[in-house]
Design a protein around this motif. Sequence first.
Motif, mmCIF file in Angstrom:
data_model
loop_
_atom_site.group_PDB
_atom_site.id
_atom_site.type_symbol
_atom_site.label_atom_id
_atom_site.label_comp_id
_atom_site.label_asym_id
_atom_site.label_seq_id
_atom_site.Cartn_x
_atom_site.Cartn_y
_atom_site.Cartn_z
ATOM 1 N N MET A 1 1.014 -1.052 0.112
ATOM 2 C CA MET A 1 -0.145 0.085 -0.161
ATOM 3 C C MET A 1 0.789 1.236 -0.205
ATOM 4 S SD MET A 1 -3.305 0.841 2.217
ATOM 5 C CE MET A 1 -4.502 0.041 1.300
ATOM 6 N N ALA A 2 0.543 2.159 -0.835
ATOM 7 C CA ALA A 2 1.273 3.317 -0.927
ATOM 8 C C ALA A 2 0.512 4.575 -0.040
ATOM 9 C CB ALA A 2 1.258 3.784 -2.477
ATOM 10 N N LYS A 3 1.413 5.536 0.316
ATOM 11 C CA LYS A 3 0.774 6.553 1.052
ATOM 12 C C LYS A 3 1.501 8.128 0.517
ATOM 13 C CE LYS A 3 0.278 8.868 5.395
ATOM 14 N NZ LYS A 3 0.367 8.739 6.863
ATOM 15 N N SER A 4 0.513 9.007 -0.133
ATOM 16 C CA SER A 4 0.816 10.380 -0.243
ATOM 17 C C SER A 4 0.499 11.194 0.821
ATOM 18 C CB SER A 4 0.160 10.928 -1.621
ATOM 19 O OG SER A 4 0.673 9.945 -2.589
ATOM 20 N N TYR A 5 1.374 12.187 1.055
ATOM 21 C CA TYR A 5 0.987 13.341 2.220
ATOM 22 C C TYR A 5 1.537 14.682 2.061
ATOM 23 C CZ TYR A 5 1.282 15.051 7.124
ATOM 24 O OH TYR A 5 1.153 15.936 7.935
ATOM 25 N N ALA A 6 0.792 15.697 2.501
ATOM 26 C CA ALA A 6 1.086 16.977 2.306
ATOM 27 C C ALA A 6 0.685 17.728 3.365
ATOM 28 C CB ALA A 6 0.560 17.432 0.826
ATOM 29 N N SER A 7 1.270 18.731 4.014
ATOM 30 C CA SER A 7 0.875 19.529 5.039
ATOM 31 C C SER A 7 1.403 20.946 4.671
ATOM 32 C CB SER A 7 1.274 18.695 6.150
ATOM 33 O OG SER A 7 2.588 19.090 6.409
ATOM 34 N N THR A 8 0.599 21.743 5.530
ATOM 35 C CA THR A 8 0.942 23.168 5.804
ATOM 36 C C THR A 8 0.612 24.050 6.907
ATOM 37 O OG1 THR A 8 1.238 25.185 4.170
ATOM 38 C CG2 THR A 8 -0.999 24.303 4.520
ATOM 39 N N VAL A 9 1.040 24.932 7.070
ATOM 40 C CA VAL A 9 0.420 25.895 8.366
ATOM 41 C C VAL A 9 0.016 27.060 7.587
ATOM 42 C CG1 VAL A 9 1.133 27.273 10.309
ATOM 43 C CG2 VAL A 9 2.466 25.107 10.059
ATOM 44 N N ILE A 10 -1.349 27.693 8.301
ATOM 45 C CA ILE A 10 -1.863 28.510 7.603
ATOM 46 C C ILE A 10 -2.215 29.885 8.580
ATOM 47 C CG2 ILE A 10 -4.271 29.328 6.557
ATOM 48 C CD1 ILE A 10 -4.210 26.619 5.211
ATOM 49 N N ASP A 11 -2.241 30.886 8.279
ATOM 50 C CA ASP A 11 -1.881 31.882 9.355
ATOM 51 C C ASP A 11 -3.471 32.355 9.459
ATOM 52 O OD1 ASP A 11 -1.431 34.000 11.001
ATOM 53 O OD2 ASP A 11 -0.604 35.431 9.514
ATOM 54 N N ALA A 12 -4.178 31.579 10.148
ATOM 55 C CA ALA A 12 -5.520 31.650 10.197
ATOM 56 C C ALA A 12 -5.911 30.752 11.538
ATOM 57 C CB ALA A 12 -6.622 31.431 9.065
ATOM 58 N N SER A 13 -7.147 30.828 12.273
ATOM 59 C CA SER A 13 -7.360 29.869 13.123
ATOM 60 C C SER A 13 -7.911 28.670 12.673
ATOM 61 C CB SER A 13 -8.545 30.457 14.171
ATOM 62 O OG SER A 13 -9.671 30.509 13.370
ATOM 63 N N ALA A 14 -7.529 27.467 13.319
ATOM 64 C CA ALA A 14 -8.023 25.946 12.762
ATOM 65 C C ALA A 14 -9.654 26.087 12.524
ATOM 66 C CB ALA A 14 -7.879 25.102 13.792
ATOM 67 N N ASP A 15 -10.384 26.977 13.425
ATOM 68 C CA ASP A 15 -12.021 26.884 13.320
ATOM 69 C C ASP A 15 -12.143 27.752 11.802
ATOM 70 O OD1 ASP A 15 -12.430 25.600 15.672
ATOM 71 O OD2 ASP A 15 -12.752 27.527 16.589
ATOM 72 N N ASP A 16 -11.442 28.729 11.538
ATOM 73 C CA ASP A 16 -11.798 29.407 10.266
ATOM 74 C C ASP A 16 -11.496 28.491 9.142
ATOM 75 O OD1 ASP A 16 -12.576 31.760 11.561
ATOM 76 O OD2 ASP A 16 -10.746 32.791 11.284
ATOM 77 N N VAL A 17 -10.303 27.855 9.444
ATOM 78 C CA VAL A 17 -9.873 27.040 8.013
ATOM 79 C C VAL A 17 -10.866 26.190 7.746
ATOM 80 C CG1 VAL A 17 -8.053 25.270 7.117
ATOM 81 C CG2 VAL A 17 -7.314 27.811 8.046
ATOM 82 N N TRP A 18 -11.143 25.485 9.128
ATOM 83 C CA TRP A 18 -12.082 24.240 8.877
ATOM 84 C C TRP A 18 -13.809 24.654 8.381
ATOM 85 C CZ3 TRP A 18 -12.993 19.538 8.138
ATOM 86 C CH2 TRP A 18 -13.939 18.791 8.700
ATOM 87 N N HIS A 123 5.160 7.391 -9.140
ATOM 88 C CA HIS A 123 4.244 8.315 -9.926
ATOM 89 C C HIS A 123 3.013 8.776 -9.348
ATOM 90 C CE1 HIS A 123 1.927 10.359 -13.137
ATOM 91 N NE2 HIS A 123 1.119 9.627 -12.804
ATOM 92 N N TRP A 124 2.275 7.966 -8.858
ATOM 93 C CA TRP A 124 1.023 8.252 -8.010
ATOM 94 C C TRP A 124 1.046 8.976 -6.581
ATOM 95 C CZ3 TRP A 124 -2.632 9.208 -11.090
ATOM 96 C CH2 TRP A 124 -2.712 8.470 -12.303
ATOM 97 N N VAL A 125 2.211 8.460 -5.864
ATOM 98 C CA VAL A 125 2.498 9.221 -4.811
ATOM 99 C C VAL A 125 3.031 10.581 -4.808
ATOM 100 C CG1 VAL A 125 4.514 9.184 -2.785
ATOM 101 C CG2 VAL A 125 3.298 7.000 -3.466
ATOM 102 N N GLY A 126 3.808 10.987 -5.895
ATOM 103 C CA GLY A 126 4.215 12.197 -6.227
ATOM 104 C C GLY A 126 3.111 13.061 -6.652
ATOM 105 N N PHE A 127 2.298 12.637 -7.637
ATOM 106 C CA PHE A 127 0.890 13.249 -8.163
ATOM 107 C C PHE A 127 -0.085 13.586 -7.115
ATOM 108 C CE2 PHE A 127 -3.174 13.049 -9.798
ATOM 109 C CZ PHE A 127 -3.248 13.934 -10.709
ATOM 110 N N PHE A 128 -0.356 12.719 -6.327
ATOM 111 C CA PHE A 128 -1.355 12.956 -5.149
ATOM 112 C C PHE A 128 -0.735 14.177 -4.159
ATOM 113 C CE2 PHE A 128 -3.275 8.752 -6.242
ATOM 114 C CZ PHE A 128 -4.172 9.477 -6.844
#
Length: 146
Positions: A1-18, A123-128
């Motif tokens: 099984m493959a896994k793709s992952y991405a993350s970031t920090v956004i300058d807004a509250s978690a409630d606003d982003v959600w 390919h698919w890991v990078g693409f996603f």
Amino acid sequence: MAKSYASTVIDASADDVWARIRDFNGLATWHGGLVATSEIEDGRSGVEVGAIRSFTLTDGTHLREQLLAHSDLERSYTYDFQKTPFDVDNYKATIRVTPVTDGGKAFVEWWTTFDCDRDKQDHWVGFFASQVFGGGLDALKNHFSG
């Protein structure tokens, strides 16, 4: 099984982003012009587990995804492919927003696990990770920076 992952920090509250992403049918409103049209089938809502979003990308590609889990408490939802042009199986993705307590920002992560031919896994890991998730997170971040 493959896994793709991405993350970031956004300058807004978690409630606003959600609040911006919590509607499963809201992808077209925040994913940076990738989605041309989107609808939830059978009159369901975009937060109802079992709902299927049917959407068309700007290049004409059609996909259907089903909402498997939705949690306002965890600020997350999980979904899978019902119809996809991508050569992957058992695709299951989650997007989650977590508060960063130092500074009132939001940590947003988006990942998937899936199966595919071994020779296409890189390919698919990078693409996603970069095009789907990374592009979406960049668009979301831009929404809150402007």
